[in-house]
Structures are given as C-alpha cells and as structure tokens.
Design a protein around this motif. Sequence first.
Motif, mmCIF file in Angstrom:
data_model
loop_
_atom_site.group_PDB
_atom_site.id
_atom_site.type_symbol
_atom_site.label_atom_id
_atom_site.label_comp_id
_atom_site.label_asym_id
_atom_site.label_seq_id
_atom_site.Cartn_x
_atom_site.Cartn_y
_atom_site.Cartn_z
ATOM 1 N N GLN A 59 0.841 -0.885 0.008
ATOM 2 C CA GLN A 59 0.020 0.080 0.086
ATOM 3 C C GLN A 59 0.971 1.190 -0.031
ATOM 4 O O GLN A 59 0.441 2.366 -0.649
ATOM 5 C CB GLN A 59 -0.930 0.056 1.038
ATOM 6 N N LEU A 106 -0.160 5.182 -0.834
ATOM 7 C CA LEU A 106 -0.988 5.500 0.449
ATOM 8 C C LEU A 106 -0.141 6.086 1.589
ATOM 9 O O LEU A 106 0.856 5.488 1.965
ATOM 10 C CB LEU A 106 -1.757 4.365 0.985
ATOM 11 N N GLU A 150 -3.805 6.722 5.853
ATOM 12 C CA GLU A 150 -4.662 6.317 5.209
ATOM 13 C C GLU A 150 -5.085 4.473 5.485
ATOM 14 O O GLU A 150 -5.767 4.016 5.519
ATOM 15 C CB GLU A 150 -4.491 6.503 3.522
ATOM 16 N N TYR A 189 -6.550 3.916 -3.093
ATOM 17 C CA TYR A 189 -7.093 4.123 -1.878
ATOM 18 C C TYR A 189 -8.667 3.549 -1.812
ATOM 19 O O TYR A 189 -8.889 2.608 -1.146
ATOM 20 C CB TYR A 189 -7.115 5.470 -1.433
#
Length: 476
Positions: A48, A53, A57, A109
Amino acid sequence: MRARPRSRTGSGATTGLTDTARRIIRLNYGFQLLFNLLWWMPVFYAYQKAAGLSDAEIFGIQSIYYVAFCLLEIPTGLIADRIGTRNCLRAGAVVMTAANLAPVVSASYPGFLIHFLAIAAGRSLTSGAASAYLYDGLRAQRCDEHYLRAEGTARALGLAAKVVCWPLVGPLMVLAHPAPYVLSAASAAGSLVCAVLLPRLAGAEAAADPGRSGGGRRGSAFLRDAGTALRCVASSPWLALVMVQGVAVFTLSRICQVNLFQPILLDHGIGESSHGGVLAAMTVAEAVASARPQWLSRRLPPVAWVSVLSLALAGTLAAMTLGGPWIVVVLLCLFAAATGFAFPVQRKLVNDAVPAHAPRATLLSVESIVDRAVCALAAIAAGAYLSAGHLDALLWHSALATAVLLGVFQLLLRSGAVARDGRDGDAAAPPRPRPDGGAGAGDPSSVAGEGAPERAEAADAGLAEVLEPDRTRRTP
C-alpha cells in the motif's frame, strides 16, 4: 448387562469417527487452510505504501475494516442460521475470492478500501458459520468429543501453510507485482470447492430456512433469531463471561501479530529483510501449540487456562520493552505459542456454553462483534501511540488493561452471580426436586438448556479427554 467400553480417543486421529465425520473434518481442514491463506499478509503494508497510500490512510482503512466487521457480524450470523451454515460458507468463499482481486483491478485508496470491506464481509460470513458447522456436524455424528482436536488441527494446518507460502511472496512479487493478491484469490476459490463438497447436515439445515418465501416473514424470522440470541446472552451470565474472557486473547493476538508486528521489530533494529523469517518462526510456534492442546495440564480447568494464557500474552508484550533484538524474537514466538494454545480452548468453551436449540452461528457472531469492536478501538489507539512515538507505553498499557479485565472477570466468576461451575443462579425460578432426584422444571440446568452447569462440565470434560487421551471411557 455391562456396556462395552468405548474405544480410546487418543490412539489415533480417526479412532471412533464415522465416515461422514472424517469427511467433515478433512473438508474443514481444506476450507480453513485455503480461506485464510492470505498471501498478501506479510507485504500489504509495503504494497500500500508503494501504491502511494500514507500511514494515516493505511491505519484508517484498518479501523474501518474492524468497524465494518462488527456491523456485518449480526446480519451474517442471522443469514447462517436461516440459510444454513454450509451455504453461508460457500457465500463467504465467493466474496473472499472477489475481494482479493480488488487491489489487482485498482491499486489505489478506493481499491484497497473496497478490498478490506469485502474481506470483512467474507470473513464475517464464515467466522461463526465455520465453527458452528463443524460443531453441529460432529455432534450429529456423535463424534463431538473430537471437536477440540479438529478445531486446533485445522488452525495448525492453516498456520503451517502460511509458513511454507509466505517466504515465497517476495520472489513471486519480483516476477509479477500483484502475485500475492492473485494467489490469495486462487486460494479462496479452492476453499469454495471444499465448501461445495461439504455434506449436508440434515438436522441443522432442514430447519435453517423452513419454507419461508415471503420477504416480510423472512424479515420477522431474522428479527426473531436476533432477539433469541440476545436473550440467550442476557439470560446466561456464564455465556456472556466466557465471551468477554476471549476478548483479551483475540485483541492482543490480532493487534500484536498484524498491526504492531513490524513496528516492534523496527523499533529493536531488526530490518525488513528479517521480518519474513521472524513471522515464519512465530507461525510455526502457533501452529504446534494449536495442534497440541493436550500439552496443557489438567490441574486447571479450561476457563482458567484461557485466563492464564491471556496473562501470559500480556506479560510477554510488557517484557518486549525490556529486551534486545534476540529476546524480542523469542518473546514473539512465545506470544504466538500462547495464542495457539488459547484459541481452540476458548472456541470450545463458547460452543459448550451455547444453550440447546439456540442460534449458534448468530451467538458466535455476537462474540466476534465484541472482539472486533475492541480491536477497532485498539487500532485507533495504536495509531495514536505510534504517531507520538510511544510504542513502549502502548505495550505496557495493553498489558495492564488485560490484567484489569481478567481481574474483573475472576471477581465476577467467584461472586454469587455466577458460581465457579458456571451456574446461572436464577433466583426467580428456584430448582424444584423431582421424585427421581433429577432437576425440576425450574432448574436452570434442566432440559430447557438455559443453565450452564452441564455445559461447563462438558467443557471441562472435553478438554480433559484431550489432555488425557489414554483414558478409557465407559458408558453407564
């Protein structure tokens, strides 16, 4: 006439099992192994981050995941009790397959948020249904004494598969970056095959959805089951206490092994290149302990063992703030081993505490709601502690909170409200002796199934049989 002694349960894994019971256990092994084989677990944080991100988040998605799990637990538990646990397992496998493909389609996201929301839906569909199906299936075959070992072995096999597969994730990502998510989807599809092959439980599934075709009537049935489940928890202090006791085990294991695993290692100077090896060692320790609940001494009853193991988890977390890198690795392995011992024992305690004819899957979902709700709060707190650079304080406070929770649990257990053997103490309906000396209609331990003494004794006897496998049991 004297009855013949029953065969010893400890002489072999299949001794005393019917063909249908063997099939249920083996397919449950396959389902649990493949459904929970998430190849992306060791790398999802880095994956991620590489997708752009931020930490806020990533932790925010985790908190949303726990909240979504809580909101979905009751509806999915009701669905399992209405359509049957086997059908619910199939639905969960389908959802999990699609969920693991979401990051492949959109590595952003929104894509990861949809991925974790779908994971919450898939896991909530199976969290209570899988255990309920195994418990009811073995009980229908009169093989319920094998439940504890089957539950622990299924968990051990799943953990062993992770030990074998997780070290391969890095090389596979070099060949194909989305490989962890594609392989997770393939594993979930394999669990669907196992769910399709599971035998039908005539007694349980025939009553799952008895011919209700109208939407209004089906809705009222859902509400009735929800009310029944809540009344069972409210009227059985023993069941409620056993559920609350499991919060410490689940929350500590989940937060430590998923959310705090990498921060703890990095804080002690252990680089990311070694994280896979440490995680594999922890998984081996947990797998061995899950498959060997008979190593626990019989000097303590199962409910006491869960409390002792919970305190061991808390003490291990606190000790991590004092040791060096190698000590921390050893403590993480001990933490994993204590988790492996505790989970199958706690699961059997809850199943034994469920009253007869109660919506089992819904009640197991209630337990999951409590666990995930506490995890959601713990994840938010963990993010706040880590953002402030107070990892050691987080570990100490987690240990203290666990000790306080278990202290309150022991006080309630030893108070007059709930006796040590699990009696509900229903003062409104005192027991009325029968002429034959048995329990009367007002006895909480009567056939109505609302009391807990027999279930508490069954829990002790179930673990005792595993702890002393060479004991020969005789029928009256």
